[in-house]
Design a protein around this motif. Sequence first.
Motif, mmCIF file in Angstrom:
data_model
loop_
_atom_site.group_PDB
_atom_site.id
_atom_site.type_symbol
_atom_site.label_atom_id
_atom_site.label_comp_id
_atom_site.label_asym_id
_atom_site.label_seq_id
_atom_site.Cartn_x
_atom_site.Cartn_y
_atom_site.Cartn_z
ATOM 1 N N VAL A 181 -6.991 6.574 0.994
ATOM 2 C CA VAL A 181 -6.133 7.408 0.142
ATOM 3 C C VAL A 181 -4.762 6.759 -0.019
ATOM 4 O O VAL A 181 -4.215 6.692 -1.124
ATOM 5 C CB VAL A 181 -6.018 8.838 0.715
ATOM 6 N N ALA A 182 -4.193 6.269 1.079
ATOM 7 C CA ALA A 182 -2.878 5.622 1.020
ATOM 8 C C ALA A 182 -2.914 4.386 0.129
ATOM 9 O O ALA A 182 -1.994 4.149 -0.661
ATOM 10 C CB ALA A 182 -2.407 5.249 2.424
ATOM 11 N N LEU A 183 -3.989 3.610 0.232
ATOM 12 C CA LEU A 183 -4.119 2.415 -0.603
ATOM 13 C C LEU A 183 -4.268 2.799 -2.072
ATOM 14 O O LEU A 183 -3.649 2.192 -2.949
ATOM 15 C CB LEU A 183 -5.300 1.575 -0.133
ATOM 16 N N LEU A 235 -3.348 -3.744 7.439
ATOM 17 C CA LEU A 235 -3.919 -4.027 6.118
ATOM 18 C C LEU A 235 -3.278 -3.174 5.034
ATOM 19 O O LEU A 235 -2.824 -3.689 4.011
ATOM 20 C CB LEU A 235 -5.433 -3.802 6.133
ATOM 21 N N VAL A 236 -3.268 -1.873 5.239
ATOM 22 C CA VAL A 236 -2.746 -0.974 4.212
ATOM 23 C C VAL A 236 -1.256 -1.201 3.994
ATOM 24 O O VAL A 236 -0.796 -1.266 2.851
ATOM 25 C CB VAL A 236 -3.052 0.495 4.558
ATOM 26 N N GLY A 237 -0.499 -1.363 5.069
ATOM 27 C CA GLY A 237 0.932 -1.616 4.936
ATOM 28 C C GLY A 237 1.219 -2.918 4.212
ATOM 29 O O GLY A 237 2.082 -2.978 3.343
ATOM 30 N N SER A 284 0.083 -2.593 0.517
ATOM 31 C CA SER A 284 1.011 -1.688 -0.182
ATOM 32 C C SER A 284 2.342 -2.371 -0.457
ATOM 33 O O SER A 284 2.898 -2.247 -1.547
ATOM 34 C CB SER A 284 1.234 -0.416 0.640
ATOM 35 N N ARG A 285 2.843 -3.107 0.517
ATOM 36 C CA ARG A 285 4.097 -3.840 0.326
ATOM 37 C C ARG A 285 3.950 -4.864 -0.799
ATOM 38 O O ARG A 285 4.822 -4.997 -1.655
ATOM 39 C CB ARG A 285 4.508 -4.551 1.606
ATOM 40 N N GLY A 286 2.841 -5.578 -0.797
ATOM 41 C CA GLY A 286 2.605 -6.557 -1.854
ATOM 42 C C GLY A 286 2.490 -5.920 -3.223
ATOM 43 O O GLY A 286 3.040 -6.435 -4.199
#
Length: 122
Positions: free
Chosen positions: A15-17, A105-107, A110-112
């Motif tokens: 969901v966050a991704l 991974l998600v962080g 998401s940053r990218g």
Amino acid sequence: MPVPAGEVLGAAERVALDQAIRSAETVSRFEFSVYLGPAEDDSRAFAERLHAALVVPDRSVLVLVDPGARVLEVVTGAVVRRTLTDEDVRLAVLAMQADLADGDLVGGISRGLRTLAQQARG
């Protein structure tokens, strides 16, 4: 958003991704896709094939992350490249690498995505 890695990400992480992808699309007005999973031996060619199969590849950005092989690829479409330079992509990759190396991974993705979207909006 092809993420064939249900065993890699939990539901909340997926969901966050997805939210990070939607946010990047809203900011930049381009389409973003993430492939998280195993890449073929030639990861760049594999990423380019995935990108070409997108609905609107000229207006799309594909981020491929293969955590097992420690591979990260970013493919941009022709229209996207008018505002998103190779240097912009390189900086986004650098931003992702530290988080990815720490296993976030998600962080990292998401940053990218945030970095790519900000640069792509011109």
